[in-house]
Design a protein around this motif. Structure first.
Motif, PDB file in Angstrom:
ATOM      1  N   ALA A   4     -86.026  25.433  23.579  1.00  0.00           N
ATOM      2  CA  ALA A   4     -86.666  26.222  22.403  1.00  0.00           C
ATOM      3  C   ALA A   4     -85.957  26.435  21.090  1.00  0.00           C
ATOM      4  O   ALA A   4     -85.030  27.245  21.560  1.00  0.00           O
ATOM      5  N   ARG A   5     -86.323  26.307  19.771  1.00  0.00           N
ATOM      6  CA  ARG A   5     -85.568  27.171  18.730  1.00  0.00           C
ATOM      7  C   ARG A   5     -86.565  28.102  18.264  1.00  0.00           C
ATOM      8  O   ARG A   5     -87.728  27.240  16.886  1.00  0.00           O
ATOM      9  N   VAL A   6     -86.722  28.983  18.186  1.00  0.00           N
ATOM     10  CA  VAL A   6     -87.975  29.692  17.957  1.00  0.00           C
ATOM     11  C   VAL A   6     -87.506  31.128  16.973  1.00  0.00           C
ATOM     12  O   VAL A   6     -86.414  31.751  17.703  1.00  0.00           O
ATOM     13  N   GLU A   7     -87.640  30.876  15.830  1.00  0.00           N
ATOM     14  CA  GLU A   7     -87.162  32.529  15.107  1.00  0.00           C
ATOM     15  C   GLU A   7     -87.515  33.398  15.654  1.00  0.00           C
ATOM     16  O   GLU A   7     -89.280  32.911  15.559  1.00  0.00           O
ATOM     17  N   ALA A   8     -87.595  35.079  15.549  1.00  0.00           N
ATOM     18  CA  ALA A   8     -87.731  36.298  15.962  1.00  0.00           C
ATOM     19  C   ALA A   8     -89.303  35.721  16.943  1.00  0.00           C
ATOM     20  O   ALA A   8     -89.970  36.652  17.092  1.00  0.00           O
ATOM     21  N   ALA A   9     -88.662  35.414  18.031  1.00  0.00           N
ATOM     22  CA  ALA A   9     -89.673  34.998  19.848  1.00  0.00           C
ATOM     23  C   ALA A   9     -89.888  36.183  20.161  1.00  0.00           C
ATOM     24  O   ALA A   9     -91.419  36.621  20.620  1.00  0.00           O
ATOM     25  N   GLU A  10     -89.326  37.372  19.816  1.00  0.00           N
ATOM     26  CA  GLU A  10     -89.863  38.688  20.604  1.00  0.00           C
ATOM     27  C   GLU A  10     -90.859  39.083  19.901  1.00  0.00           C
ATOM     28  O   GLU A  10     -91.569  40.065  20.215  1.00  0.00           O
ATOM     29  N   GLU A  11     -91.521  38.504  18.262  1.00  0.00           N
ATOM     30  CA  GLU A  11     -92.103  38.922  18.161  1.00  0.00           C
ATOM     31  C   GLU A  11     -93.349  38.201  18.106  1.00  0.00           C
ATOM     32  O   GLU A  11     -94.283  38.664  16.931  1.00  0.00           O
ATOM     33  N   THR A  12     -93.568  36.985  18.717  1.00  0.00           N
ATOM     34  CA  THR A  12     -94.486  36.580  18.634  1.00  0.00           C
ATOM     35  C   THR A  12     -95.925  37.105  18.838  1.00  0.00           C
ATOM     36  O   THR A  12     -95.980  37.505  20.165  1.00  0.00           O
ATOM     37  N   PRO A  13     -96.461  36.939  18.943  1.00  0.00           N
ATOM     38  CA  PRO A  13     -97.889  37.735  18.748  1.00  0.00           C
ATOM     39  C   PRO A  13     -98.651  36.911  20.024  1.00  0.00           C
ATOM     40  O   PRO A  13     -98.333  35.682  20.883  1.00  0.00           O
ATOM     41  N   ALA A  14     -99.136  37.988  20.299  1.00  0.00           N
ATOM     42  CA  ALA A  14    -100.074  37.701  22.319  1.00  0.00           C
ATOM     43  C   ALA A  14    -100.647  36.895  22.480  1.00  0.00           C
ATOM     44  O   ALA A  14    -100.676  35.683  23.328  1.00  0.00           O
ATOM     45  N   SER A  15    -101.200  36.377  20.983  1.00  0.00           N
ATOM     46  CA  SER A  15    -103.112  35.338  21.037  1.00  0.00           C
ATOM     47  C   SER A  15    -102.227  33.372  20.583  1.00  0.00           C
ATOM     48  O   SER A  15    -101.895  32.837  21.198  1.00  0.00           O
ATOM     49  N   LEU A  16    -100.957  33.985  20.434  1.00  0.00           N
ATOM     50  CA  LEU A  16    -100.010  32.170  19.597  1.00  0.00           C
ATOM     51  C   LEU A  16     -99.566  32.138  21.247  1.00  0.00           C
ATOM     52  O   LEU A  16     -99.240  30.459  21.798  1.00  0.00           O
ATOM     53  N   CYS A  17     -98.522  33.708  21.936  1.00  0.00           N
ATOM     54  CA  CYS A  17     -98.222  32.924  23.329  1.00  0.00           C
ATOM     55  C   CYS A  17     -99.350  32.671  24.380  1.00  0.00           C
ATOM     56  O   CYS A  17     -98.721  31.374  25.620  1.00  0.00           O
ATOM     57  N   GLY A  18    -100.223  33.057  23.745  1.00  0.00           N
ATOM     58  CA  GLY A  18    -101.397  32.447  25.311  1.00  0.00           C
ATOM     59  C   GLY A  18    -101.831  30.776  24.719  1.00  0.00           C
ATOM     60  O   GLY A  18    -101.858  30.106  26.107  1.00  0.00           O
TER      61      GLY A  18
END
Length: 399
Positions: A292-306
């Motif tokens: 996993a190489r995600v920038e600003a992973a902690e700011e990922t919107p909940a809908s996108l995470c789902g």
């Protein structure tokens, strides 16, 4: 009360028998026509009221007035006959004007224009055969102009009434169409909601149930497992069954009317849950290499995470079903600017098969619909290196 039928427009069904209001209007038209006919007799140049011409004029005036009771059904024919009679008998003039008004209300413009021209021509002929009392040319044209203006006024009034009724019918039709379209939209919304719930049930439960099937199949084929290993597998089955119940409760929550009365909050999925998902899959014996190489992973919107979670869950489930001995490579990359790209890849190798897990084949179809609704793209299929790859791109939602 609905407006009367506008023949030739197809805007209204047959209104049926006449109402009390229709009869009252018809009787009033007859009375008005009789009064106009009596007035024309008073001002007529016939001095002797007992002459045959006077008697015939009275009879024609009465019959013309009574014929107005059929003015709606026989508007054009009645106006034509009365127009011809009025050119000879002045007592039919009032009935002619009323019949012409009715024709303007209930018929289209072409016959109305022709009948209006006939009425004006009858006026010209009428005052030629029956002088208004003054033989001068000026008196003749004054009488013709006055009668012609009355005819035009009646026709204009009738057309105005027709236009108003057409507007009322048009608004009523729009209201009916709007109601029908609203019912269709409600039905479509219900169908979309059912599809969404079915997709959630598939995505949430298929993964857990496939894990249960894998572990139960292992116990079936290896009943001689050591007690310690047997306890571990049983523990995994118990934990997976418990998590399946949790997922089922969340899906049932979707069926409720979420008006603030629900007491069960939906679980918020984050990118950290992807690691847990990978570990659960590894416990079934499937090798998963996850990057996993995600920038600003902690700011990922909940809908996108789902959406990412559901796509990855379905991809791992399919890999475990169809290629249980293969190594699954999972890569997640991207950020707020480029969106997230998830790729799952495993070789299509012949090897030992796990217990057959039934499937309806709707997993990828459901994923495609989910990704499309989210504004993303999904690609899947065999690669040139004989791997099976699922690649998904999802946009990063703007705030």
């Amino acid at each position: 009360m609905p407006p009367a039928r506008l023949d030739g427009d197809g805007t209204e069904d047959d209104p049926g028998p006449r109402s009390a209001r229709d009869w009252a209007v018809d009787v009033l038209c007859v009375v008005v026509s009789l009064l106009i006919g009596a007035f024309t007799l008073v001002v007529s140049p016939i001095d002797d009221p007992f002459t045959p011409i006077w008697t015939i004029s009275v009879v024609i005036g009465v019959l013309a007035s009574l014929s107005l009771l059929a003015r709606r059904e026989l508007a054009v024919t009645l106006t034509l006959v009365l127009g011809v009679l009025s050119s000879v008998f002045m007592t039919a003039g009032g009935a002619t004007v009323i019949a012409l008004f009715t024709t303007a209300v209930h018929r289209r413009a072409k016959p109305v224009v022709l009948l209006t021209a006939l009425a004006i021509a009858s006026t010209l002929l009428q005052y030629k055969t029956q002088s208004p009392g003054d033989d001068s040319i000026a008196a003749y044209w004054i009488a013709v102009i006055i009668d012609s203006l009355l005819v035009v006024l009646a026709v204009g009034w009738g057309m105005a009434v027709r236009a108003r009724r057409q507007l009322v019918l048009s608004l009523a039709e729009r209201a009916r169409r709007a109601e029908t379209e609203q019912e269709l939209r409600v039905g479509q919304a219900r169908m979309r909601e059912r599809e969404r719930i079915a997709r959630e049930m598939h995505d949430a439960l298929a993964h857990r149930l496939s894990l249960l099937s894998m572990h139960a199949g292992a116990l079936e084929f290896r009943p001689d497992l050591p007690a310690e290993e047997l306890g571990r597998v049983a523990g995994v089955i118990r934990a997976t069954a418990h998590q399946s119940l949790v997922d089922l409760r969340e899906v049932i929550y979707l069926l409720r009317e979420t008006d603030g009365g629900g007491d069960l909050p939906l679980t918020r999925v984050t990118l950290d849950d992807l690691t847990t998902l990978v570990e659960e899959t590894r416990q079934t014996g499937t090798t998963v290499l996850f990057q996993a190489r995600v920038e600003a992973a902690e700011e990922t919107p909940a809908s996108l995470c789902g959406n990412v979670y559901r796509v990855m869950q379905e991809g791992l489930t399919n890999a475990r079903k169809h290629a249980p001995a293969a190594t699954v490579h999972v890569e997640l990359s991207g950020g707020p600017e480029s969106g997230l790209t998830l790729e799952l890849r495993n070789p299509l190798l012949a090897g030992p098969q796990a217990a057959k897990v039934p499937g309806a084949g709707y997993g990828l179809a459901g994923l495609t619909e989910r990704v499309t609704l989210a504004g993303g793209r999904l690609e899947h299929g065999r690669t040139v290196s004989d791997d099976y790859r699922v690649r998904v791109w999802l946009p990063w939602p703007s705030e």
